[in-house]
Scaffold this motif. Structure first.
Motif, PDB file in Angstrom:
ATOM      1  N   SER A 115     -11.299  -2.715 -28.139  1.00 10.45           N
ATOM      2  CA  SER A 115     -11.113  -3.644 -27.025  1.00 10.45           C
ATOM      3  C   SER A 115     -12.167  -4.746 -27.043  1.00 10.45           C
ATOM      4  O   SER A 115     -11.869  -5.919 -26.795  1.00 10.45           O
ATOM      5  CB  SER A 115     -11.172  -2.883 -25.700  1.00 10.45           C
ATOM      6  OG  SER A 115     -11.061  -3.764 -24.603  1.00 10.45           O
ATOM      7  N   VAL A 130     -11.276  -7.157 -29.794  1.00 11.49           N
ATOM      8  CA  VAL A 130     -10.122  -7.973 -29.410  1.00 11.49           C
ATOM      9  C   VAL A 130     -10.538  -9.050 -28.411  1.00 11.49           C
ATOM     10  O   VAL A 130     -10.066 -10.195 -28.479  1.00 11.49           O
ATOM     11  CB  VAL A 130      -9.003  -7.085 -28.806  1.00 11.49           C
ATOM     12  CG1 VAL A 130      -7.914  -7.943 -28.176  1.00 11.49           C
ATOM     13  CG2 VAL A 130      -8.399  -6.193 -29.877  1.00 11.49           C
ATOM     14  N   MET A 190      -3.634  -8.830 -35.014  1.00 15.30           N
ATOM     15  CA  MET A 190      -2.647  -7.842 -35.424  1.00 15.30           C
ATOM     16  C   MET A 190      -3.320  -6.620 -36.046  1.00 15.30           C
ATOM     17  O   MET A 190      -2.891  -5.485 -35.837  1.00 15.30           O
ATOM     18  CB  MET A 190      -1.656  -8.456 -36.399  1.00 15.30           C
ATOM     19  CG  MET A 190      -0.743  -9.515 -35.792  1.00 15.30           C
ATOM     20  SD  MET A 190       0.149  -8.913 -34.324  1.00 15.30           S
ATOM     21  CE  MET A 190       1.108  -7.574 -35.050  1.00 15.30           C
ATOM     22  N   GLU A 193      -6.278  -5.415 -35.275  1.00 12.63           N
ATOM     23  CA  GLU A 193      -6.839  -4.608 -34.183  1.00 12.63           C
ATOM     24  C   GLU A 193      -5.747  -3.849 -33.441  1.00 12.63           C
ATOM     25  O   GLU A 193      -5.928  -2.693 -33.039  1.00 12.63           O
ATOM     26  CB  GLU A 193      -7.602  -5.505 -33.210  1.00 12.63           C
ATOM     27  CG  GLU A 193      -8.811  -6.208 -33.811  1.00 12.63           C
ATOM     28  CD  GLU A 193      -9.828  -5.237 -34.380  1.00 12.63           C
ATOM     29  OE1 GLU A 193      -9.987  -4.134 -33.808  1.00 12.63           O
ATOM     30  OE2 GLU A 193     -10.466  -5.567 -35.388  1.00 12.63           O
ATOM     31  N   LEU A 194      -4.585  -4.493 -33.271  1.00 17.01           N
ATOM     32  CA  LEU A 194      -3.480  -3.828 -32.577  1.00 17.01           C
ATOM     33  C   LEU A 194      -2.943  -2.659 -33.395  1.00 17.01           C
ATOM     34  O   LEU A 194      -2.541  -1.635 -32.846  1.00 17.01           O
ATOM     35  CB  LEU A 194      -2.355  -4.831 -32.297  1.00 17.01           C
ATOM     36  CG  LEU A 194      -2.704  -5.915 -31.266  1.00 17.01           C
ATOM     37  CD1 LEU A 194      -1.558  -6.922 -31.155  1.00 17.01           C
ATOM     38  CD2 LEU A 194      -2.989  -5.295 -29.899  1.00 17.01           C
ATOM     39  N   LEU A 199      -5.240   0.179 -32.793  1.00 25.02           N
ATOM     40  CA  LEU A 199      -4.940   0.802 -31.506  1.00 25.02           C
ATOM     41  C   LEU A 199      -3.740   1.718 -31.614  1.00 25.02           C
ATOM     42  O   LEU A 199      -3.729   2.830 -31.076  1.00 25.02           O
ATOM     43  CB  LEU A 199      -4.658  -0.272 -30.451  1.00 25.02           C
ATOM     44  CG  LEU A 199      -5.863  -0.944 -29.794  1.00 25.02           C
ATOM     45  CD1 LEU A 199      -5.403  -2.111 -28.932  1.00 25.02           C
ATOM     46  CD2 LEU A 199      -6.646   0.053 -28.957  1.00 25.02           C
ATOM     47  N   ASP A 200      -2.720   1.251 -32.307  1.00 23.84           N
ATOM     48  CA  ASP A 200      -1.492   2.030 -32.444  1.00 23.84           C
ATOM     49  C   ASP A 200      -1.725   3.316 -33.228  1.00 23.84           C
ATOM     50  O   ASP A 200      -1.004   4.300 -33.061  1.00 23.84           O
ATOM     51  CB  ASP A 200      -0.415   1.190 -33.119  1.00 23.84           C
ATOM     52  CG  ASP A 200       0.960   1.828 -33.018  1.00 23.84           C
ATOM     53  OD1 ASP A 200       1.393   2.109 -31.886  1.00 23.84           O
ATOM     54  OD2 ASP A 200       1.591   2.062 -34.074  1.00 23.84           O
ATOM     55  N   ARG A 229      -4.928   2.564 -23.979  1.00 23.07           N
ATOM     56  CA  ARG A 229      -4.430   1.958 -25.210  1.00 23.07           C
ATOM     57  C   ARG A 229      -3.226   1.080 -24.924  1.00 23.07           C
ATOM     58  O   ARG A 229      -3.114  -0.031 -25.440  1.00 23.07           O
ATOM     59  CB  ARG A 229      -4.047   3.056 -26.216  1.00 23.07           C
ATOM     60  CG  ARG A 229      -3.602   2.514 -27.567  1.00 23.07           C
ATOM     61  CD  ARG A 229      -3.121   3.627 -28.480  1.00 23.07           C
ATOM     62  NE  ARG A 229      -1.889   4.217 -27.981  1.00 23.07           N
ATOM     63  CZ  ARG A 229      -1.231   5.186 -28.608  1.00 23.07           C
ATOM     64  NH1 ARG A 229      -1.722   5.692 -29.725  1.00 23.07           N
ATOM     65  NH2 ARG A 229      -0.120   5.671 -28.118  1.00 23.07           N
ATOM     66  N   GLN A 237      -4.222  -2.280 -23.525  1.00 20.73           N
ATOM     67  CA  GLN A 237      -4.747  -3.198 -24.520  1.00 20.73           C
ATOM     68  C   GLN A 237      -3.629  -3.823 -25.359  1.00 20.73           C
ATOM     69  O   GLN A 237      -3.633  -5.019 -25.636  1.00 20.73           O
ATOM     70  CB  GLN A 237      -5.738  -2.461 -25.450  1.00 20.73           C
ATOM     71  CG  GLN A 237      -7.058  -2.107 -24.788  1.00 20.73           C
ATOM     72  CD  GLN A 237      -7.812  -3.343 -24.357  1.00 20.73           C
ATOM     73  OE1 GLN A 237      -7.826  -4.360 -25.046  1.00 20.73           O
ATOM     74  NE2 GLN A 237      -8.434  -3.265 -23.190  1.00 20.73           N
ATOM     75  N   VAL A 238      -2.665  -2.989 -25.746  1.00 15.43           N
ATOM     76  CA  VAL A 238      -1.545  -3.489 -26.554  1.00 15.43           C
ATOM     77  C   VAL A 238      -0.733  -4.506 -25.789  1.00 15.43           C
ATOM     78  O   VAL A 238      -0.393  -5.581 -26.292  1.00 15.43           O
ATOM     79  CB  VAL A 238      -0.651  -2.323 -27.026  1.00 15.43           C
ATOM     80  CG1 VAL A 238       0.600  -2.868 -27.707  1.00 15.43           C
ATOM     81  CG2 VAL A 238      -1.414  -1.421 -27.989  1.00 15.43           C
ATOM     82  N   HIS A 289      -2.725  -7.953 -25.280  1.00 15.12           N
ATOM     83  CA  HIS A 289      -3.025  -8.814 -26.422  1.00 15.12           C
ATOM     84  C   HIS A 289      -1.829  -9.006 -27.369  1.00 15.12           C
ATOM     85  O   HIS A 289      -1.885  -9.855 -28.246  1.00 15.12           O
ATOM     86  CB  HIS A 289      -4.222  -8.258 -27.197  1.00 15.12           C
ATOM     87  CG  HIS A 289      -5.465  -8.190 -26.362  1.00 15.12           C
ATOM     88  ND1 HIS A 289      -6.134  -9.323 -25.949  1.00 15.12           N
ATOM     89  CD2 HIS A 289      -6.123  -7.134 -25.834  1.00 15.12           C
ATOM     90  CE1 HIS A 289      -7.176  -8.955 -25.222  1.00 15.12           C
ATOM     91  NE2 HIS A 289      -7.197  -7.622 -25.136  1.00 15.12           N
ATOM     92  N   ALA A 290      -0.772  -8.211 -27.200  1.00 12.21           N
ATOM     93  CA  ALA A 290       0.384  -8.386 -28.060  1.00 12.21           C
ATOM     94  C   ALA A 290       1.394  -9.338 -27.418  1.00 12.21           C
ATOM     95  O   ALA A 290       2.388  -9.701 -28.023  1.00 12.21           O
ATOM     96  CB  ALA A 290       1.050  -7.045 -28.328  1.00 12.21           C
TER      97      ALA A 290
END
Length: 226
Positions: A160, A163, A196, A198-199, A202-203, A215, A218-219, A222-223
């Motif tokens: 986080s 990001v 992408m 960082e995402l 997270l995933d 989580r 955050q997704v 920022h997605a």
């Protein structure tokens, strides 16, 4: 009056529980032994104030013999202590976690919340301590689950922060564009790829409960396309 207050407290607790309780079940529960929380946070049987010794009277200490793995341990303990407190004392002597113990008195397993004296334990009584494999396995599983959740939470927090740093750079580029300026396409591509990455991290984090919600936040933040 003290009995009435005790019952009111019990009913209040019943109202706060998340599980529905029928009137019949509540009435039956009031007939049974009530419980109280000791200063250390341990839940134990609630004593009947009418049966207690006079106020200020010293509580006797009893000497017990607790056998574990063929070795007898002599324990001096408050006669009004709970079996849970006894287990904690035995943990210091045996190294066995108090939640992994079973205490038997006269061949019967005793509840950690029950009091020694109210269960018939007297000075020089003999008890047996056993290791409880099922309780130990359950505790270790819960501990591993908690450790895993803690590590996942730290990972989410670390990502986080990264990001947020990238988001600051994106905002700077957007500010340039709003003012009519031009940005280098390579910078936009680099920031997009970094976000992408960082995402994806997270995933990849296996998470449950609050960590999963953290989580997901955050997704979704920022997605979201601009």
């Amino acid at each position: 009056m003290m009995r009435a207050k005790g019952k009111a407290t019990f009913l209040d607790a019943m109202k706060e529980t998340t599980s529905p309780v029928s009137p019949a079940a509540a009435k039956e529960a009031l007939k049974e032994d009530e419980w109280e929380v000791r200063p250390g946070g341990m839940l134990v049987q609630k004593r009947d104030p009418d049966s207690d010794a006079p106020a200020g009277a010293p509580v006797p200490t009893v000497r017990l013999k607790v056998k574990f793995n063929g070795v007898s341990h002599e324990i001096y303990i408050n006669s009004q202590a709970s079996f849970g407190e006894l287990k904690k004392m035995m943990s210091e002597k045996t190294g066995l976690h108090h939640e992994d113990q079973k205490v038997l008195y006269k061949g019967k397993e005793m509840d950690s919340k029950a009091f020694l004296d109210m269960s018939g334990v007297k000075d020089r009584s003999k008890l047996v301590l056993l290791e409880d494999p099922d309780a130990q396995a359950k505790r270790l599983i819960e501990q591993r689950r908690a450790d895993k959740a803690h590590r996942a939470s730290k990972s989410v927090s670390r990502i986080s922060l990264d990001v947020d740093k990238l988001a600051t750079k994106v905002s700077a580029l957007e500010a340039i564009v709003r003012k009519g300026g031009k940005v280098v396409e390579a910078d936009v591509v680099a920031l997009t790829e970094a976000l992408m990455t960082e995402l994806v991290k997270l995933d990849a984090i296996a998470a449950d409960g609050e960590v999963k919600a953290q989580r997901r936040l955050q997704v979704s933040t920022h997605a979201r396309p601009n």
